[in-house]
Scaffold this active site. Structure first.
Site, PDB file in Angstrom:
ATOM      1  N   SER A 174       3.844  11.058  53.033  1.00  0.00           N
ATOM      2  CA  SER A 174       2.968  12.211  53.271  1.00  0.00           C
ATOM      3  C   SER A 174       3.617  13.491  52.746  1.00  0.00           C
ATOM      4  O   SER A 174       3.967  13.568  51.576  1.00  0.00           O
ATOM      5  CB  SER A 174       2.613  12.306  54.749  1.00  0.00           C
ATOM      6  OG  SER A 174       1.587  13.248  54.969  1.00  0.00           O
ATOM      7  N   ASP A 270      -7.364   7.895  50.499  1.00  0.00           N
ATOM      8  CA  ASP A 270      -6.321   8.388  51.405  1.00  0.00           C
ATOM      9  C   ASP A 270      -6.965   9.007  52.642  1.00  0.00           C
ATOM     10  O   ASP A 270      -7.692  10.002  52.559  1.00  0.00           O
ATOM     11  CB  ASP A 270      -5.460   9.418  50.681  1.00  0.00           C
ATOM     12  CG  ASP A 270      -4.251   9.837  51.495  1.00  0.00           C
ATOM     13  OD1 ASP A 270      -4.451  10.511  52.528  1.00  0.00           O
ATOM     14  OD2 ASP A 270      -3.128   9.491  51.114  1.00  0.00           O
ATOM     15  N   HIS A 337      -2.987   5.967  55.116  1.00  0.00           N
ATOM     16  CA  HIS A 337      -2.106   7.073  54.753  1.00  0.00           C
ATOM     17  C   HIS A 337      -0.694   6.681  55.149  1.00  0.00           C
ATOM     18  O   HIS A 337      -0.401   6.519  56.329  1.00  0.00           O
ATOM     19  CB  HIS A 337      -2.524   8.353  55.474  1.00  0.00           C
ATOM     20  CG  HIS A 337      -1.746   9.572  55.060  1.00  0.00           C
ATOM     21  ND1 HIS A 337      -1.830  10.110  53.798  1.00  0.00           N
ATOM     22  CD2 HIS A 337      -0.856  10.347  55.752  1.00  0.00           C
ATOM     23  CE1 HIS A 337      -1.051  11.186  53.728  1.00  0.00           C
ATOM     24  NE2 HIS A 337      -0.441  11.330  54.888  1.00  0.00           N
TER      25      HIS A 337
END
Length: 519
Positions: A174, A270, A337
């Site tokens: 991330s 995502d 994600h």
């Protein structure tokens, strides 16, 4: 009905991951106390920290530095809230973390990196380790010092053995994946010139696009992050010399200029980007996307189409990176994600696959530059050669083993073709044999295959000969070990000079056939 069909269609593309709880092993925290004197501190002024699982065996000089994710703070108000959490204070970080996925020490579930030094760096600055503001407002006591934290942690790791790294990866998830992009070249510059250094970004390729209201929400947000943390001077100059600093927080404007090899793992759908870039709360005042973002099965046909359009835009942006061999991609169609730290997505029985390849294998193959094998050719050649050359009598060899071997990485024992003919061995013995090869101490050590112990008698450029030390056979027993580009061929025979000559001819024949395909 139309809505239901669209949802079913999307679910064929998406992996809506029902993740199991996989037990990881616990790793303790290390605080970099001496960083405080340098002003390298978290938002609340506490020292940086990381969790470190030390490398062992062949991985003792290999380093995987993984940057934690956790979004950003874009103004004083959001940063004040952040400093009351582990994402703004090392005082609130977990003293122990479970390492799984790419951080696992279990060889079965992390075959390429299990024995490396694995570090997870705590994220406590709110700007992907780029900020540096000297002044501290006593009213807020906020320290915007992410870039200093980066340098302090790297210096600490270098002092603990990373300066001798032979292989190294900077990775992150991330906002940590964004960190691995922004700091990729600077990470390589820290390490020895002869080291193999690459970067891995997991779910860090955030794209610049309009939200569902038509506004450039994420572009404005990133500009605020950069301004609040004074990040401009710590972003890649290859980008800031051409574009505004806020834009240089987007990987699409930075990644094309990165010199260090980099691999992107990302979901085309995502989930964080869909929830926070495509349909952020500020762009959805009536909450029309609320139920859809909670569960994609609740999405309306128009929302599904918008998500599919997002996928196309994402792929279009990624494709602009080009086809350089130094860059790797694993872009799946999961609604997810971050996939490298979670065992179920990294390497598990039902992990996401691209071309029958898991994320773990794709990353390992890319890092170690393992070429795509022509398995059909290897099967055919091995089966024909073994049937003519290996047996109980009248053939050159009594036994032979074929081991898929990478001299720069871990060995892989083939399960898809016969590993052996006429001998009983087990994976532990073969792993010990491969370790013997890697140590390259042929003149001072012996090795074991099956029930026999061998001593090396002559060494050549790509092969060596050995004699059995504990045989009961009057004429003796011997071994020839041939190394090709991708394989080790171990040929065992009974007898002395004449038998050795016949064995060598057989070994040469097989090696020549593999050489035709550079295998």
């Amino acid at each position: 009905m139309a809505s239901a069909r669209l949802i079913q269609s999307l679910n064929l593309l998406l992996c809506t991951l029902l993740l199991l709880k996989t037990e990881g092993f616990k790793v303790g925290i290390i605080y970099v106390h001496n960083a405080v004197a340098k002003g390298a501190v978290c938002l609340d002024g506490s020292p940086p920290a990381y969790h470190w699982d030390k490398g062992v065996g062949a991985g003792i000089n290999n380093w995987l530095v993984h940057m934690e994710g956790g979004g950003w703070c874009n103004n004083v108000t959001t940063c004040l809230s952040r400093k009351k959490t582990r994402l703004g204070s090392s005082k609130l970080m977990d003293t122990e973390l479970a390492f799984t996925g790419i951080l696992s020490k279990n060889q079965k579930y992390n075959p390429d990196f299990y024995n490396w030094n694995k570090v997870k760096v705590g994220y406590c600055d709110g700007a992907s380790f780029t900020g540096d503001v000297e002044a501290v407002n006593p009213a807020t006591n906020l320290h915007f010092r992410g870039a200093r934290v980066w340098h302090a942690v790297m210096e600490d790791l270098l002092s603990k053995g990373m300066r001798s790294a032979e292989n190294a990866i900077l990775s992150g998830c991330s906002s940590g994946g964004l960190t691995s992009i922004l700091h990729c070249d600077s990470f390589q510059a820290l390490l020895p010139s002869g080291a193999k250094v690459k970067c891995l970004s997991d779910a860090g390729y955030f794209i610049n696009l309009k939200d569902v209201s038509g506004a450039q929400h994420i572009e404005g947000y990133y500009s605020e992050v950069v301004a609040t943390h004074n990040s401009a001077k710590n972003l890649p100059q290859s980008c800031t010399s051409k574009l505004s600093p806020g834009l240089c927080f987007f990987p699409q404007y930075v990644a094309p200029q990165i010199r260090t090899p980099i691999f992107l793992v990302n979901a085309a759908y995502d989930s964080w980007q869909i929830k926070n870039i495509l349909a952020p709360g500020v762009a959805d005042p009536d909450g029309e996307w609320y139920s859809c973002k909670l569960d994609i099965n609740n999405c309306l046909p128009g929302q599904i189409q918008t998500m599919q359009d997002f996928r196309q835009q994402f792929l279009s942006v990624v494709n602009k990176l080009g086809n350089s061999s130094s860059r790797g991609l694993f872009i799946d169609s999961c609604y997810a994600h971050c996939q490298t730290e979670t065992q179920e997505t990294w390497l598990w029985a039902d992990s996401p696959l691209l071309g029958k390849t898991t994320i773990a294998k794709a990353v390992g193959d890319w890092f170690y530059d393992r070429s795509v094998m022509d398995w059909a050719f290897v099967h055919k050649v091995w089966d024909k050669w073994a049937s003519n050359s290996v047996g109980s009598s009248g053939v050159p060899l009594k036994a032979a083993l074929l081991i898929n071997y990478d001299p720069t990485g871990p060995s892989r024992l083939l399960s898809t073709i016969a590993e052996q003919e006429g001998i009983k061995t087990n994976p532990i013995e073969l792993s010990q044999f491969v370790d013997f090869i890697k140590r390259n101490k042929f003149q001072t050590e012996t090795f074991i295959i099956g029930a026999n112990q061998y001593v090396v008698t002559s060494i050549h450029e790509t092969w060596f000969c050995a004699r059995c030390m504990n045989t009961s056979k009057p004429a003796g027993e011997g071994a020839i070990v041939m190394q090709t580009t991708a394989f080790l061929l171990v040929a065992l025979y009974d007898g002395s000079i004449g038998s050795a000559s016949r064995a060598m001819v057989a070994v040469d024949q097989f090696a020549w056939q593999l050489g035709r395909k550079n295998l």
